[in-house]
Design a protein around this motif. Structure first.
Motif, PDB file in Angstrom:
ATOM      1  N   TYR A 149      -6.604  -1.513   5.964  1.00 40.33           N
ATOM      2  CA  TYR A 149      -6.823  -2.490   4.892  1.00 40.33           C
ATOM      3  C   TYR A 149      -5.839  -3.650   5.017  1.00 40.33           C
ATOM      4  O   TYR A 149      -6.214  -4.822   4.911  1.00 40.33           O
TER       5      TYR A 149
ATOM      6  N   MET B   3      -4.864   2.592   3.998  1.00 41.71           N
ATOM      7  CA  MET B   3      -4.261   1.313   3.654  1.00 41.71           C
ATOM      8  C   MET B   3      -3.729   0.569   4.876  1.00 41.71           C
ATOM      9  O   MET B   3      -3.501  -0.637   4.816  1.00 41.71           O
TER      10      MET B   3
ATOM     11  N   SER C 172       0.825  -1.207   0.000  1.00 46.51           N
ATOM     12  CA  SER C 172       0.000   0.000   0.000  1.00 46.51           C
ATOM     13  C   SER C 172       0.857   1.254   0.000  1.00 46.51           C
ATOM     14  O   SER C 172       0.570   2.214  -0.717  1.00 46.51           O
TER      15      SER C 172
ATOM     16  N   SER D   7      -5.144   8.185   1.380  1.00 44.90           N
ATOM     17  CA  SER D   7      -5.293   6.734   1.249  1.00 44.90           C
ATOM     18  C   SER D   7      -4.116   5.981   1.859  1.00 44.90           C
ATOM     19  O   SER D   7      -4.224   4.782   2.144  1.00 44.90           O
TER      20      SER D   7
ATOM     21  N   ASN E 127       2.912  -4.563  -6.916  1.00 45.24           N
ATOM     22  CA  ASN E 127       2.754  -3.127  -6.725  1.00 45.24           C
ATOM     23  C   ASN E 127       4.003  -2.351  -7.120  1.00 45.24           C
ATOM     24  O   ASN E 127       3.910  -1.204  -7.555  1.00 45.24           O
TER      25      ASN E 127
END
Length: 413
Positions: free
Chosen positions: A272, A269, A31, A265, A161
Motif C-alpha cells: 500500500y 501495508m 502503516s 495487515s 496516525n
C-alpha cells in the motif's frame, strides 16, 4: 531493466531523499504505527471486553468503513491525480463536501434499515447521533490523509496516525459500555484527528474551500467514476468480510478473523505504501518504468523476510492478545503468503491509474472482488474460518496471472 543499488552512504542518503522512496517510507511508517497501535488496542480490548463484544464492535466499525467506501465517489483518488494541476483549495473542498454528504445520507439509511441489512447490529439505533458524528469525522479525515500524500507531505500523514493511537486511552474508561465502548474509542480518535489535520493543512497553505467546484467535478468525472468503481470492488470485501463471517460463523469467529487480519495487515501495508507513492509520483510526471521497478524491488526486499518472520512467530503474537485467538494461526500463515501476490496486483492498479486505463483497472478489481467474496463464502461454509484464508490466497494468485495477461496484451511487458 536493472535497478542500480546505492554503493555508499552519500548515495543511500540521496536515494532516501527521492520523493518516491521518502513518501513510501512515511506511508509505510504510518502503516506500522497504525498496526502497532492496533495490536495494543485489540490486545487491551480482548483483555477487558468479552469476545462477543469484540465481534459486535468490529462489525460496527466495518459497517462504518463500508459506508465511507461507498461514499467516496472516486474523489479521494482525484485529489492525488489532479492536485498538481488545479486549485488545491477548491479540489479539496469538493472532495470533502460531496462524499461526506453522501456518507451521512447513507448512514441514515443504514440505521433506518439495520433490521434488514444486519439484524445483529440493531444496537446502532441506540447511538445513532454518535454514529453519524464519528462517520462524518472519519469521512473528512480519510480525504485529508490523501491530501497530505498528494502534497508529498506524508510526514503529516504519519503524525495523524500517531494521534489515532489515542484510541487506546479510551478503552478502559469506556469498558462499562461493552461493544459500544470499543466503537466509541475508535470514533473519538477520528474526531481528534480531524482537528489536527486541519491545523497541519493550514501550515501547508491549504485551506479547503467551502463550496463545490462544478468544473472540477465535470473534468474529473471519468477518472473519478472509474477509480470509484475500482475502489469499491477492491475494498468492499475487506469491509464486508467481518459482517459475512459474523453471519456465517458467529461473533467469536468474527473476532478471530479481525484480530488475525489486523496482524497480517502489517504486511499488506508495505505494498500500500509503495504503490500509493508510485501513484503520486506518476501523477507528478515521474518516470513510470523506473519507478515501477524500484517499487517492486523495494516491496519484495521487505515483504519476503517479513512473511517468514510472521509465519514463524505468529503464534506467540496471537497468544499475547489472548489464548482464544491462537486458533487463528493457520489463517495468519495463509493470509501472509498472499501478500506477495497482493503487492503485484496493487502495483498494476497504480500503473493503470496513472495511465488512465480505467477499463483494465475495473477488470482486475472486479475479478478480485467477486472471487474473494464468492470463494470466501463458499470455502468458509466448507472449511470454517481457514476457508477465508484459502480464498485470499487463491484470489490474488489468480489476480496476478490476470495482471500478466493484461500487461502482455497491452505490450507493457
Amino acid at each position: 531493466m536493472a535497478v542500480a543499488l546505492p554503493k555508499n552512504f552519500s548515495e543511500v542518503r540521496q536515494h532516501l531523499q527521492e520523493p518516491l522512496i521518502r513518501n513510501s517510507f512515511f506511508i509505510m511508517a504510518s502503516s506500522f504505527v497504525a498496526a502497532g497501535f492496533g495490536f495494543f488496542f485489540w490486545m487491551i480490548a480482548a483483555r477487558f471486553y468479552s469476545q462477543a463484544d469484540v465481534g459486535i464492535a468490529t462489525a460496527l466499525m466495518s459497517s462504518m468503513g463500508l459506508l465511507i467506501l461507498i461514499s467516496r465517489l472516486g474523489l479521494d483518488q482525484s485529489v492525488i491525480r489532479f492536485f498538481p494541476q488545479r486549485d488545491k483549495n477548491r479540489v479539496l473542498g469538493t472532495a470533502i463536501l460531496v462524499p461526506t454528504g453522501v456518507a451521512l445520507g447513507a448512514g441514515v439509511v443504514f440505521i433506518a434499515a439495520v433490521d434488514v441489512i444486519s439484524p445483529e447490529l440493531t444496537i446502532v439505533r441506540t447511538v445513532a447521533p454518535l454514529y453519524l458524528i464519528f462517520l462524518g469525522a472519519y469521512s473528512i479525515t480519510w480525504v485529508l490523509e490523501g491530501a497530505f500524500n498528494a502534497l508529498r507531505k506524508s510526514e503529516h500523514y504519519f503524525t495523524l496516525n500517531l494521534l489515532y493511537g489515542t484510541r487506546i486511552l479510551f478503552l478502559v474508561p469506556l469498558v462499562f459500555l461493552g461493544a459500544m465502548g470499543i466503537f466509541s474509542a475508535f470514533g473519538l480518535s477520528f474526531v481528534l484527528g480531524l482537528v489536527l489535520a486541519l491545523v497541519l493543512l493550514a501550515r501547508c497553505s491549504v485551506r479547503p474551500a467551502l463550496g463545490v467546484d462544478r468544473v472540477f467535478l465535470r473534468e474529473a468525472w471519468q477518472f473519478s467514476a472509474g477509480a470509484y468503481i475500482a475502489g469499491i470492488l477492491m475494498s468492499a470485501p475487506n469491509m464486508a468480510i467481518p459482517i459475512m463471517v459474523l453471519h456465517v460463523l458467529g461473533a467469536e469467529s468474527t473476532a478471530n478473523y479481525y484480530i488475525t487480519y489486523a496482524i497480517v495487515s502489517i504486511l499488506f501495508m508495505i505494498p500500500y505504501a509503495f504503490t500509493t507513492s508510485l501513484f503520486v509520483e506518476g501523477s507528478h510526471g515521474g518516470e513510470m518504468k523506473k519507478s515501477v521497478f524500484r517499487t517492486l524491488a523495494s516491496m519484495f526486499a521487505l515483504l519476503i523476510p517479513a512473511i517468514i518472520g510472521l509465519s514463524l512467530f505468529g503464534e506467540q503474537i496471537l497468544n499475547l492478545i489472548g489464548k482464544d485467538y491462537v486458533e487463528g494461526m493457520a489463517l495468519l500463515q495463509v493470509l501472509a503468503a498472499s501478500a506477495l501476490f497482493v503487492s503485484i496486483c496493487q502495483t498494476f492498479i497504480s500503473i493503470a491509474k496513472v495511465r488512465n486505463d480505467i477499463r483494465s483497472l475495473i477488470i482486475l478489481s472486479g475479478f478480485i472482488s467477486v472471487a474473494l467474496l464468492g470463494l470466501g463464502y463458499t470455502l468458509m461454509n466448507r472449511f470454517g474460518l481457514i476457508g477465508m484464508g484459502y480464498a485470499w490466497l487463491a484470489t490474488y494468485v489468480a489476480g496476478t496471472l490476470l495482471v500478466g495477461v493484461i500487461l502482455k496484451k497491452k505490450g507493457w511487458l
